[in-house]
Design a protein around this motif. Structure first.
Motif, short mmCIF file in Angstrom:
data_model
loop_
_atom_site.label_atom_id
_atom_site.label_comp_id
_atom_site.label_asym_id
_atom_site.label_seq_id
_atom_site.Cartn_x
_atom_site.Cartn_y
_atom_site.Cartn_z
N ASN A 234 1.02 -1.30 0.03
CA ASN A 234 0.33 -0.19 -0.16
C ASN A 234 1.15 1.31 -0.21
N GLN A 235 1.92 1.21 1.23
CA GLN A 235 2.80 2.25 1.03
C GLN A 235 3.56 3.28 -1.18
N LEU A 236 3.76 1.62 -1.15
CA LEU A 236 4.26 1.99 -2.41
C LEU A 236 3.26 2.67 -3.69
N LEU A 237 2.06 1.72 -3.75
CA LEU A 237 0.57 2.33 -4.22
C LEU A 237 0.01 3.63 -3.90
N GLN A 238 0.34 4.62 -2.62
CA GLN A 238 0.36 5.40 -2.66
C GLN A 238 1.18 6.71 -2.90
N SER A 239 2.26 6.15 -3.32
CA SER A 239 3.44 7.24 -3.93
C SER A 239 3.64 7.90 -4.89
N ALA A 240 3.87 8.54 -4.65
CA ALA A 240 3.28 9.47 -6.14
C ALA A 240 3.44 9.05 -7.27
N THR A 241 5.08 8.67 -7.19
CA THR A 241 5.05 7.84 -8.64
C THR A 241 5.29 5.81 -8.31
N ARG A 242 3.84 5.55 -8.42
CA ARG A 242 3.68 4.20 -8.24
C ARG A 242 5.17 3.68 -9.81
N PRO A 243 4.64 2.87 -8.70
CA PRO A 243 5.78 1.31 -9.92
C PRO A 243 4.38 0.83 -10.53
N ASP A 244 5.31 0.36 -11.65
CA ASP A 244 4.43 -0.51 -12.87
C ASP A 244 4.37 -1.91 -13.05
N ALA A 245 5.81 -2.01 -11.87
CA ALA A 245 5.85 -3.54 -11.75
C ALA A 245 6.76 -3.86 -10.97
N VAL A 246 6.47 -5.34 -9.94
CA VAL A 246 7.04 -4.86 -8.64
C VAL A 246 7.40 -6.68 -8.80
N LEU A 247 9.08 -6.87 -8.62
CA LEU A 247 10.01 -7.72 -8.06
C LEU A 247 9.45 -8.25 -6.43
N ALA A 248 8.79 -9.61 -6.07
CA ALA A 248 8.62 -9.55 -5.46
C ALA A 248 9.78 -10.97 -4.21
N PHE A 249 9.47 -10.60 -2.91
CA PHE A 249 10.36 -11.91 -2.78
C PHE A 249 10.10 -13.36 -3.58
N ASN A 250 9.40 -13.41 -3.09
CA ASN A 250 8.52 -14.97 -3.48
C ASN A 250 6.85 -15.37 -3.56
N ASP A 251 6.60 -16.28 -4.11
CA ASP A 251 5.69 -16.11 -4.64
C ASP A 251 4.55 -15.93 -3.65
N TYR A 252 4.70 -16.37 -2.57
CA TYR A 252 3.28 -16.16 -1.26
C TYR A 252 3.39 -14.29 -0.96
N VAL A 253 4.76 -13.78 -1.05
CA VAL A 253 4.89 -12.37 -0.61
C VAL A 253 4.08 -11.69 -2.54
N ALA A 254 4.08 -12.19 -3.16
CA ALA A 254 3.20 -11.94 -4.77
C ALA A 254 2.11 -11.64 -4.77
N LEU A 255 1.24 -13.01 -3.65
CA LEU A 255 0.03 -12.69 -3.60
C LEU A 255 -0.43 -12.28 -2.74
N ASP A 256 0.14 -11.79 -1.37
CA ASP A 256 -0.56 -10.72 -0.44
C ASP A 256 -0.58 -9.77 -1.06
N ALA A 257 0.37 -9.45 -1.90
CA ALA A 257 0.51 -7.46 -2.23
C ALA A 257 -0.12 -7.50 -3.42
N MET A 258 -0.09 -8.52 -4.72
CA MET A 258 -1.55 -8.85 -5.33
C MET A 258 -3.01 -8.67 -4.97
N ARG A 259 -2.72 -9.23 -3.90
CA ARG A 259 -4.44 -8.93 -3.31
C ARG A 259 -4.46 -7.47 -2.75
N ALA A 260 -3.12 -7.40 -2.28
CA ALA A 260 -3.68 -5.36 -2.33
C ALA A 260 -3.83 -4.16 -2.91
N CYS A 261 -3.45 -4.91 -3.69
CA CYS A 261 -3.53 -3.93 -5.62
C CYS A 261 -5.13 -4.41 -6.08
N ARG A 262 -5.75 -5.49 -6.10
CA ARG A 262 -6.98 -6.12 -6.13
C ARG A 262 -7.82 -4.93 -5.21
#
Length: 341
Positions: A234-262
């Motif tokens: 959420n901190q990344l998404l609230q940034s003035a310069t939001r990322p257009d891609a994310v490299l996640a530590f592992n698939d579990y981290v990606a899953l939680d991060a993707m849920r935050a995006c949805r």
């Protein structure tokens, strides 16, 4: 309860000494063929099984390999244990499994117990919060062979088996840049893990080669729990310069991060792309899955660690150089990514 059959019981029935029975069971050439056959026949009739305790006391070995992992509920670590067990079982060893649950105090207690139990060797992947390693060095000082596995701490003279995470992060970041992503964020792991620093170095190296910005605002460390991952995403998404891609530590981290995006109504891999590590089977059930995931070969990692440990045990205490084996990572691109322009 039925009484266990002993060598002495067999000796009494055959009218010979217990030492004769013991030698006959081992097919010692000094024992006559007639006596050997008689001993084996009676042993089968009485369902005699040799005492592993007595045998181990004589050989100085237990036939037990201890495996200390953070969490076997994670598919990555369960694949490691599958590889370990397959080869260890084939070689006649029993595997004793311990979980640290990523707690350093629990890990230290496990090693204290293992030092007194005198297992033949230990395979360990350290807990995420472990920053002191005296408990590991203590068993090494007791001449118990140790192989460091996947999460490899620094400063310990032991065999090491892992995957080249720096190369994996480098190739994943280069791949994202090659698909046109310009603001690539990194959701990295705890600072205590060497693998986190490896990922960081590979990520930065790729960004510099691609003339893309290396910004502290795009780099977040997570403690691998869902609340912390959600907060950092959420901190990344609230940034003035939001990322257009994310490299996640592992698939579990990606899953939680993707849920935050949805939760913010962002379309995964359209509004923001994801690449992660581990290439776990669960990604096949994600809709959509990460664009790609770095395969770390956990099964092969487990097999290789056992091979090194058993070779060390076969040396019977002779000095040998410690091996460091790093699996080559493989970036596995998802079917979904192949259909995205």
């Amino acid at each position: 309860m039925k009484e266990l059959v002993t060598i002495k019981a067999i000796a009494r029935q055959l009218g010979v000494s217990p030492s004769t029975v013991s030698r006959a069971l081992q097919d010692h050439p000094r024992i006559s063929l007639h006596t050997r056959e008689a001993v084996h026949t009676l042993a089968r009739q009485l369902n005699y099984f040799p005492s592993t305790t007595a045998r181990n006391l004589k050989s100085g070995k237990t036939g037990i390999i201890a495996v200390v992992l953070p969490e076997i509920r994670e598919n990555f670590f369960s694949e490691i244990i599958n590889g370990i067990e397959e080869l260890a079982f084939d070689r006649g060893y029993t595997v004793a499994l311990y979980q640290s649950h990523d707690k350093v105090e629990r890990e230290e207690r496990i090693f204290t117990g293992l030092a007194s139990q005198r297992v033949d060797g230990i395979l360990v992947s350290v807990a995420k919060e472990t920053q002191r390693f005296g408990h590991i060095q203590s068993v090494i000082d007791r001449q118990i062979p140790v192989v460091l596995l996947d999460r490899i701490p620094p400063g310990i003279a032991a065999h090491r088996v892992g995957c080249d995470m720096e190369r994996g992060a480098y190739e994943a970041t280069k791949w994202l840049a090659g698909r046109g992503y310009k603001r690539i964020a990194l959701l990295n792991g705890p600072i205590a893990l060497v693998a986190s620093e490896d990922r960081y170095r590979g990520y930065v190296k790729a960004l510099l080669e691609e003339n893309l910005p290396v910004e502290n605002a795009l780099i977040k460390r997570v403690d691998l729990t869902t609340p912390d991952i959600t907060e950092k995403m959420n901190q990344l998404l609230q940034s003035a310069t939001r990322p257009d891609a994310v490299l996640a530590f592992n698939d579990y981290v990606a899953l939680d991060a993707m849920r935050a995006c949805r939760a913010r109504h962002l379309r995964i891999n359209t509004d923001i792309g994801f690449v992660s590590f581990a290439n776990l089977p669960l990604t096949a059930y994600m809709d959509p899955p990460p664009l790609a995931s770095v395969e770390q070969h956990p099964f092969k990692m487990g097999v290789t660690a056992v091979e090194i440990l058993l070779a060390t045990l076969a040396d019977e205490g002779e000095e040998s150089d410690f091996q460091t084996i790093m699996m080559a990572p493989e970036l596995v691109v998802s079917e979904a990514a192949l259909h995205i322009a």
